[in-house]
Scaffold this motif. Structure first.
Motif, PDB file in Angstrom:
ATOM      1  N   LYS A  95     -36.064  66.139   2.564  1.00  0.00           N
ATOM      2  CA  LYS A  95     -37.156  65.783   1.648  1.00  0.00           C
ATOM      3  C   LYS A  95     -38.344  65.232   2.424  1.00  0.00           C
ATOM      4  O   LYS A  95     -39.504  65.458   2.058  1.00  0.00           O
ATOM      5  CB  LYS A  95     -36.658  64.760   0.627  1.00  0.00           C
ATOM      6  CG  LYS A  95     -35.678  65.339  -0.394  1.00  0.00           C
ATOM      7  CD  LYS A  95     -35.244  64.280  -1.386  1.00  0.00           C
ATOM      8  CE  LYS A  95     -34.268  64.853  -2.405  1.00  0.00           C
ATOM      9  NZ  LYS A  95     -33.813  63.818  -3.371  1.00  0.00           N
ATOM     10  N   ARG A 138     -32.026  63.377   2.726  1.00  0.00           N
ATOM     11  CA  ARG A 138     -33.236  62.555   2.695  1.00  0.00           C
ATOM     12  C   ARG A 138     -34.240  63.020   3.753  1.00  0.00           C
ATOM     13  O   ARG A 138     -35.451  63.016   3.520  1.00  0.00           O
ATOM     14  CB  ARG A 138     -32.872  61.085   2.906  1.00  0.00           C
ATOM     15  CG  ARG A 138     -32.029  60.500   1.778  1.00  0.00           C
ATOM     16  CD  ARG A 138     -31.959  58.979   1.858  1.00  0.00           C
ATOM     17  NE  ARG A 138     -31.287  58.506   3.062  1.00  0.00           N
ATOM     18  CZ  ARG A 138     -29.977  58.300   3.136  1.00  0.00           C
ATOM     19  NH1 ARG A 138     -29.200  58.541   2.075  1.00  0.00           N
ATOM     20  NH2 ARG A 138     -29.433  57.865   4.258  1.00  0.00           N
ATOM     21  N   GLU A 193     -34.607  54.553   5.710  1.00  0.00           N
ATOM     22  CA  GLU A 193     -35.445  55.470   4.933  1.00  0.00           C
ATOM     23  C   GLU A 193     -35.966  56.580   5.850  1.00  0.00           C
ATOM     24  O   GLU A 193     -37.151  56.619   6.183  1.00  0.00           O
ATOM     25  CB  GLU A 193     -36.614  54.718   4.297  1.00  0.00           C
ATOM     26  CG  GLU A 193     -36.201  53.617   3.334  1.00  0.00           C
ATOM     27  CD  GLU A 193     -37.385  52.959   2.683  1.00  0.00           C
ATOM     28  OE1 GLU A 193     -38.195  53.698   2.083  1.00  0.00           O
ATOM     29  OE2 GLU A 193     -37.515  51.733   2.765  1.00  0.00           O
ATOM     30  N   GLY A 216     -36.655  59.686   5.400  1.00  0.00           N
ATOM     31  CA  GLY A 216     -37.693  60.542   4.840  1.00  0.00           C
ATOM     32  C   GLY A 216     -39.072  59.935   5.000  1.00  0.00           C
ATOM     33  O   GLY A 216     -40.035  60.622   5.385  1.00  0.00           O
TER      34      GLY A 216
END
Length: 328
Positions: free
Chosen positions: A292, A289, A234, A236
């Motif tokens: 973002k 990602r 993950e 972001g």
């Protein structure tokens, strides 16, 4: 009889790593009055079918409350005179936990003792540091935290990691592995839960030192740590949490001009990274990602939500499921 050591592990989609970790501690835990407490941080697929070397309790949380708050929740339930805060993606070398324990026992004024940490390929991992300073944080923006004449204190620590044959004082240690005295933990109030992921270790050590406790590194105790497994999937969120902890730590511990400089540098840095991400996002889903994440971090910088993680993430009260006891 009183529990000597409480092992506290918070994991997020990393339950498959806990077995090797517990195996590396088996000799020590089976010879001491110990317990293991695991906080399953909203992964929803946790299991307790592990061959634990001592009594283990699994606490499944319906949501990810973060590293700091997860450990605070476990510490409230722990019975040991010392807490071993340990990442799931780690394993102790033979005899390392025993050496860490012996050093803590011989130094009652030590609020925290940390090991030497390496990557699986043998490279030394940056895990113990001088006191966290404004200059160190500022240099990180330019990849110079360890590469200038201002980094002499860090180079001295690295030299001691390789050459020292006895414990030595440090400013702070990585939360990947900390052997913490209950007395010191309770005196300073544990982790600050406004750090969601990162920064809580430097903040805890700073408050312990201010309370009169020593922070020690035991270079003869070796931990193998993969590093960064929980949030690598993950990117972001990883970006968001980095800038949250950076601004919150600066606001809490640095002067207002220093905080203002880091706020401005972070803003410019994020704008530049977002532009770079905009280009590479045409070719890579991971960069999409990350882009973002940069946009989210920019919004965070301007909104002030970094002051409190309750505003950063959605936490729902009363959603910890029933703890599960695991067989030894």
């Amino acid at each position: 009889m009183r529990v000597e050591l409480s092992v506290l592990a918070v994991h997020y989609h990393a339950e498959e790593l806990l077995g090797p970790l517990f195996d590396s501690m088996r000799d020590f835990l089976s010879g001491h009055r110990s317990e293991i407490l695991v906080w399953d941080n909203g992964s929803r697929n946790g299991r307790v079918d592990l061959a634990a070397p001592c009594p283990m309790t699994w606490f499944p949380s319906a949501v990810n409350v973060g590293f700091a708050e997860g450990h605070n929740a476990l510490a409230k339930r722990a019975r040991g005179k010392r807490f071993l805060i340990i990442n799931p993606d780690a394993e102790f070398a033979s005899g390392a936990l025993k050496k860490l324990w012996e050093t803590a026992e011989k130094n009652p004024q030590a609020g925290l003792v940390a090991p030497r940490i390496q990557f699986p390929d043998g490279r030394m991992q940056a895990s113990v540091f001088p006191p966290y300073s404004f200059g160190f944080d500022l240099r990180k923006s330019f990849w110079l935290e360890n590469k200038t004449f201002l980094s002499g204190a860090q180079r001295d620590i690295w030299k001691k990691l390789l050459e020292a044959r006895e414990p030595f004082p440090i400013g702070w240690a990585s939360g990947a592995c900390m052997l913490v005295s209950r007395e010191a933990w309770e005196k300073v109030g544990g982790f600050d839960p406004n750090f969601f992921f990162g920064g809580e270790d430097a903040d805890l050590c700073r408050r312990m030192r201010e309370a009169g406790f020593e922070i020690l590194c035991e270079p003869r105790a070796l931990l193998i740590h993969q590093a960064g497994q929980s949030l690598e999937r993950e990117p972001g969120r990883k970006i968001l949490f980095y800038y949250q902890k950076r601004l919150y730590f600066a606001y809490k511990h640095f002067s207002r001009p220093q905080y203002g400089i880091l706020w401005l540098v972070s803003t410019l840095e994020l704008v530049l990274k977002w532009k770079v991400g905009l280009f590479f996002s045409f070719f890579s889903p991971r960069w999409r990602r990350k882009r973002k994440g940069y946009a989210g971090a920019l919004a965070l910088v301007f909104s002030g939500r970094w002051r409190n993680t309750d505003r950063l993430i959605q936490k729902r009260e009363g959603e910890m499921r029933k703890p599960v006891e695991a067989a030894v």
